[in-house]
Design an enzyme around this catalytic site. Sequence first.
Site, PDB file in Angstrom:
ATOM      1  N   GLY A  85      -0.581   5.663  -0.663  1.00 48.38           N
ATOM      2  CA  GLY A  85       0.756   6.231  -0.753  1.00 48.38           C
ATOM      3  C   GLY A  85       1.783   5.131  -0.867  1.00 48.38           C
ATOM      4  N   ASP A 134      -3.024   3.316  -5.921  1.00 47.68           N
ATOM      5  CA  ASP A 134      -1.717   2.668  -5.816  1.00 47.68           C
ATOM      6  C   ASP A 134      -0.933   2.821  -7.115  1.00 47.68           C
ATOM      7  OD1 ASP A 134       0.250   0.805  -4.518  1.00 47.68           O
ATOM      8  OD2 ASP A 134      -0.353  -0.483  -6.177  1.00 47.68           O
TER       9      ASP A 134
END
Length: 265
Positions: A125, A249
């Site tokens: 995240g 990512d």
Amino acid sequence: MKMFIFSMEIVEDIKEKYKIKIEGKQGVAHVFFSPKIKELEFIENNEMSRYLKENEYQFRKILHNKRQDTFYKGFKLTFAFRDKKDVAAFNDRSKIVVLDKRYNRIDSYVVEKGEKNIYKIFTDGTFLEKKNTGAYAVIIEDINHNYSVHTEKTAIKGSSQIELCAAIKGIELIKDVDKICIITDSQYVRKGLTEWIMCWKLNGWKTANGEKVKNIENWIKFDKLTDGKYIEFHWVKGHSNHFENTLCDIYARESASLSLENFKY
């Protein structure tokens, strides 16, 4: 792993040194603790004192994690020890920590190698401060090595909270699977569910400082979603060229950079 539950109360304040009463199955003991210099002194030599000494690292961790301003006469806390916990193994980030909530019990332990035929959840995240937006990505790998990708934008601010939401979403996406490995670069997620949550629940979702746990609703949801499941937590270092973690990512950052409309909470 056998758990023992204790209650503690700060009963006296003596010039920045506090007398603490600890009570449990093994009896009652008193200690002096100075939060400023981290000095711990056992007063009695009884069964409880001996048990605390045998598990001194776990006991000290609770005392050390409390802020100095939260030491005061009358403060009470309930906490739990894992009997003869291999602290070094739990702190070794290269190890896999297992949370086993099958068969109407809760157990956590460390293994060198995980299960071979197991669903894998890769998560990451991100929160972009300049854009004031966040998002997460989840990659699911099934036992036949087929991949699926899910990304979601969120109005939540803070990378740790977003990482938690990513892990929750991963469990939801394969809710009928009972053996799962979560691969994450978040110690918040890894330690939260395998170590911290027990004491939070014992204290009505409060920390050792007597404050409400952040993200309570999500932690409660995560806790319930994992009931009846075998979960392996495999930590990887972020931005270390781990393929799936890097891919998560990238997906999370791309999603966070999109329009501000249609946020998910």
